[in-house]
Scaffold this active site. Structure first.
Site, PDB file in Angstrom:
ATOM      1  N   TRP A  90      19.795  -2.775   5.715  1.00 14.87           N
ATOM      2  CA  TRP A  90      18.882  -3.684   6.404  1.00 14.87           C
ATOM      3  C   TRP A  90      19.600  -4.924   6.905  1.00 14.87           C
ATOM      4  O   TRP A  90      19.374  -5.385   8.031  1.00 14.87           O
ATOM      5  CB  TRP A  90      17.689  -4.055   5.520  1.00 14.87           C
ATOM      6  CG  TRP A  90      16.713  -2.921   5.395  1.00 14.87           C
ATOM      7  CD1 TRP A  90      16.383  -2.239   4.256  1.00 14.87           C
ATOM      8  CD2 TRP A  90      15.950  -2.311   6.452  1.00 14.87           C
ATOM      9  NE1 TRP A  90      15.467  -1.249   4.539  1.00 14.87           N
ATOM     10  CE2 TRP A  90      15.186  -1.275   5.871  1.00 14.87           C
ATOM     11  CE3 TRP A  90      15.852  -2.537   7.825  1.00 14.87           C
ATOM     12  CZ2 TRP A  90      14.323  -0.472   6.631  1.00 14.87           C
ATOM     13  CZ3 TRP A  90      14.988  -1.732   8.581  1.00 14.87           C
ATOM     14  CH2 TRP A  90      14.243  -0.721   7.977  1.00 14.87           C
ATOM     15  N   ASP A 161      15.833 -12.052   3.894  1.00 16.23           N
ATOM     16  CA  ASP A 161      14.888 -10.960   4.158  1.00 16.23           C
ATOM     17  C   ASP A 161      14.449 -10.417   2.796  1.00 16.23           C
ATOM     18  O   ASP A 161      15.157  -9.646   2.173  1.00 16.23           O
ATOM     19  CB  ASP A 161      15.570  -9.872   4.986  1.00 16.23           C
ATOM     20  CG  ASP A 161      14.708  -8.615   5.134  1.00 16.23           C
ATOM     21  OD1 ASP A 161      13.556  -8.614   4.643  1.00 16.23           O
ATOM     22  OD2 ASP A 161      15.193  -7.639   5.737  1.00 16.23           O
ATOM     23  N   LYS A 185       5.631  -3.564   1.452  1.00 17.50           N
ATOM     24  CA  LYS A 185       6.199  -3.117   0.186  1.00 17.50           C
ATOM     25  C   LYS A 185       5.421  -3.689  -1.008  1.00 17.50           C
ATOM     26  O   LYS A 185       4.839  -2.935  -1.762  1.00 17.50           O
ATOM     27  CB  LYS A 185       7.682  -3.490   0.092  1.00 17.50           C
ATOM     28  CG  LYS A 185       8.617  -2.447   0.677  1.00 17.50           C
ATOM     29  CD  LYS A 185       8.950  -2.606   2.083  1.00 17.50           C
ATOM     30  CE  LYS A 185       9.884  -1.566   2.643  1.00 17.50           C
ATOM     31  NZ  LYS A 185      10.610  -2.078   3.801  1.00 17.50           N
TER      32      LYS A 185
END
Ligand code: PLP
Length: 349
Positions: A90, A161, A185
């Protein structure tokens, strides 16, 4: 996974929300009921995370990937140096996206040599002098690699993040310039990102930043510059009430730590299964695991699914298996997986 009690509450309220005769998905986002709902969600998040008064909380559409562009647009000018700490996929995607905005992105640390199974040792991250910000990914969801500390970056604003770790344990928000997280999530359904931004960073956006990506405009309009993702904001509020009922982040941290430790202990004691991540960098939320004989992977995933244990295939880019044990996953879910894995090993070892 979301808590069942949250889903049931939402189900019960759906046809007639707060005596409006409508569902929350039908009311105007400017109605007094919905404005109060969004304010309530924001207040709960502030309370749970202990967000200081000099931070704004924004609800922005486009998920975390949107913020891969939102951060460079809001915090940098073309030609600026921006720092990245790369510990997995990511962060690498965020790095690539930043390159689209005429920046000079520098990977000040890249854990590629370990095949992204490590985090840099504490104290070794050196921001570039004058960098507009330093970006890192506290929990790399695909590799299951999580930082055990917050990097010190001095005057360089720290950007994180937190998509797959936010609300999993207590957090010192004051260490950060910007925290962002896709909601799907630990915070509810897909559809938006929560952005927590320090006041002094609000006036750095490029002039051509699209309005809906502008932290300043969104802050001035209480995240209602345009129609916000109302259902996501409503359900996030319900999830946050559930978080408080679990004892807040302290309560969840105890549960999450126990879940993760149970599973790692099982993997480490096994000759049949393994986890490739360095011990000090193991995620509480995402635990990849491998079998020596990868030919069994498909069978494992299919049989697990029949046993009601779903979503266990590793990310398509890495293979193997991965257990994502987000906040709503109970200890019983981890225990059931371990029992299944023992039986699978008995048959196939
Ligand atoms: C899931 C995830 C993303 C992608 O988020 P979207 O909301 O799909 O854009 C980005 N970063 C991390 C760390 C993630 O876990």
């Amino acid at each position: 996974m979301m808590p069942l009690e949250v889903l049931e509450q939402a189900q019960a309220e759906l046809p007639d929300w707060q005596h409006t005769g409508m569902s929350v998905a039908e009311v105007s986002h400017r109605s007094k009921e919905f404005v109060a709902c969004a304010d309530h969600t924001q207040e709960l998040l502030r309370q749970i995370l202990g967000i200081p008064d000099n931070y704004r909380v924004l609800f922005i559409q486009g998920g975390a990937f949107g913020q891969f562009a939102g951060v460079p647009l809001n915090l940098s000018k073309p030609g600026d140096t921006v720092d990245f700490v790369l510990t997995g996929q990511w962060g690498t995607k965020a790095f690539k996206e930043a390159k689209r905005f005429g920046l000079n992105p520098i990977a000040v640390t890249d854990e590629k040599a370990s095949n992204y199974t490590t985090t840099p040792a504490q104290g070794t991250i050196q921001p570039t002098e004058g960098a507009a910000y330093l970006h890192y990914t506290p929990n790399e969801t695909i590799g299951g690699v999580e930082f055990g500390y917050i990097p010190e970056t001095g005057d360089v604003p720290l950007v994180a993040d937190m998509s797959s770790t936010i609300l999993s344990r207590p957090l010192d928000v004051s260490k950060f310039g910007v925290i962002y997280a896709g909601t799907q999530k630990n915070m509810g359904p897909a559809g938006m990102a929560v952005v927590i931004v320090r006041d002094d960073l609000l006036d750095r956006a490029r002039l051509d930043t699209p309005s809906i990506w502008s932290y300043q405009l969104m802050a001035e309009n209480n995240s209602m510059l345009n129609t916000p993702p109302t259902f996501s904001i409503y359900l996030l509020g319900k999830i946050l009430e559930w978080v408080i009922a679990q004892g807040g982040l302290d309560g969840l941290a105890v549960r999450n730590r126990t879940k993760a430790e149970t599973f790692y202990a099982f993997l480490d004691a096994s000759d049949f299964y393994s986890n490739p991540v360095a011990h000090d960098s193991r995620s509480w939320m995402n635990i990849p695991f491998l079998m020596a004989n990868a030919d069994l992977n498909k069978q494992f995933v299919a049989q697990a699914e029949q046993a009601g244990l779903t979503n266990l295939a590793g990310h398509r880019s890495v293979g193997g298996m991965r257990a994502s044990i987000y906040n709503a996953m109970p200890q019983a879910g981890v225990d059931a997986l371990i029992e299944f894995m023992k039986e699978f090993e008995r048959v196939h070892a």
